[in-house]
Enzyme design. Sequence first.
Site, mmCIF file in Angstrom:
data_model
loop_
_atom_site.group_PDB
_atom_site.id
_atom_site.type_symbol
_atom_site.label_atom_id
_atom_site.label_comp_id
_atom_site.label_asym_id
_atom_site.label_seq_id
_atom_site.Cartn_x
_atom_site.Cartn_y
_atom_site.Cartn_z
ATOM 1 N N ASP A 142 -12.927 5.568 -5.520
ATOM 2 C CA ASP A 142 -12.659 6.620 -4.537
ATOM 3 C C ASP A 142 -13.534 7.843 -4.785
ATOM 4 O OD1 ASP A 142 -11.401 7.753 -2.354
ATOM 5 O OD2 ASP A 142 -9.761 8.591 -3.507
ATOM 6 N N CYS A 196 1.839 -9.325 6.898
ATOM 7 C CA CYS A 196 2.696 -8.276 7.462
ATOM 8 C C CYS A 196 3.650 -8.856 8.509
ATOM 9 C CB CYS A 196 1.857 -7.166 8.086
ATOM 10 S SG CYS A 196 1.115 -6.033 6.893
ATOM 11 N N CYS A 202 6.179 0.644 8.397
ATOM 12 C CA CYS A 202 5.305 1.758 8.018
ATOM 13 C C CYS A 202 4.933 2.608 9.231
ATOM 14 C CB CYS A 202 4.052 1.242 7.314
ATOM 15 S SG CYS A 202 3.060 0.077 8.276
ATOM 16 N N CYS A 206 6.392 6.767 9.674
ATOM 17 C CA CYS A 206 5.424 7.862 9.496
ATOM 18 C C CYS A 206 5.900 9.128 10.206
ATOM 19 C CB CYS A 206 4.060 7.442 10.024
ATOM 20 S SG CYS A 206 2.799 8.735 9.825
ATOM 21 N N CYS A 252 4.986 5.565 3.990
ATOM 22 C CA CYS A 252 4.628 4.245 4.508
ATOM 23 C C CYS A 252 4.632 3.186 3.418
ATOM 24 C CB CYS A 252 3.270 4.292 5.209
ATOM 25 S SG CYS A 252 1.877 4.705 4.139
#
Length: 358
Positions: A142, A196, A202, A206, A252
Amino acid sequence: MVDDGQLMAQIGVWARELGFSQIGVSGVDLSLAEPRFLDWLAKGYHGSLHYMERHGTKRTRPAELLPGTLSVITARMPYLPRDAPSDWAARELQRLQRPQEGVVSLYARGRDYHKVVRGRLNKLCERIAEAIGPFGHRAFTDSAPVLEKELARLSGQGWQGRHGLVLSRDAGSMFFLGEIYVDFALTPTAPVTDHCGTCTACIDVCPTQAIVAPGVVDARRCISYLTIENKGAIPEALRAQMGNHIYGCDDCQTICPWNKYARKTEVADFDERSPLVGRQLVDLFLWDEETFLRRTEGGPIRRINHERWLRNVAVALGNALRQASGEEAQAIRTALRARRDHPSELVREHVAWALQQG
């Protein structure tokens, strides 16, 4: 191509010794992901993250970022604290029902993961060099124009969930990703399929409806972006929806059924630091800059600086004030009024908004 079967088995052993839970290998062809990434940029979903535009195709073409790259070794490192209880997700959701408690994302309660993960990736590179001799490489986590979620997906670390994060059937999503670009060819590990199903937990949970399509997040609405990457004012229309989040947001992830399989870390650096967990917003708002720097030393929260810390806590205090009464409400007002004449216009604006909430 190196004889990689035995090498990858050995790399897996070394990686586990360094705290990584899984190693994979990806090629450098990300052409299927490039149009999606460019479309995401074109729609402005990156907000003020202008560096994503400046780096051009380096993010989607590894060999442009590091010439000579032939393969990418991917790594996964869990970050759930070593002493996390089995019902950690339920406890995190309960925090959201205590409006006067400040909530910091789980990953940010320990040491800065950039330093920890990259340092261990570099140690892994040293061990590889001892085995095969010097080689061209660079480690990332990252920290550079790397399309890490696509590399993780291609290498079998998991699939990209509807929340946009990488999901694993045996580890959920509570892990950091890391990559090592190398100048020799390795046999890629196989991707995994999406699991999923029809779940939209999720998307539904949110607070700011930042997940605008399955796997697509509009950063401009995401609480993590608003409290961390965003350097200016938080849009007034989104403040009330932020609740008591003051650095990042895990909603989430904590709601995701797959995170019942999330693994605890073996790395002591990710243990929770008490000044950041279960603290009252009023107390956190009293931190002066010296206290803020001392209590966030070595952690990722330092990157937002004291000014944005106060901005975030002020918004949360305003949301708490809306639900408080009596002595609790008075304590919140007193804390906010103490910062009403703060030197920062950014802080003053958010304090003024907060005081208007009750």
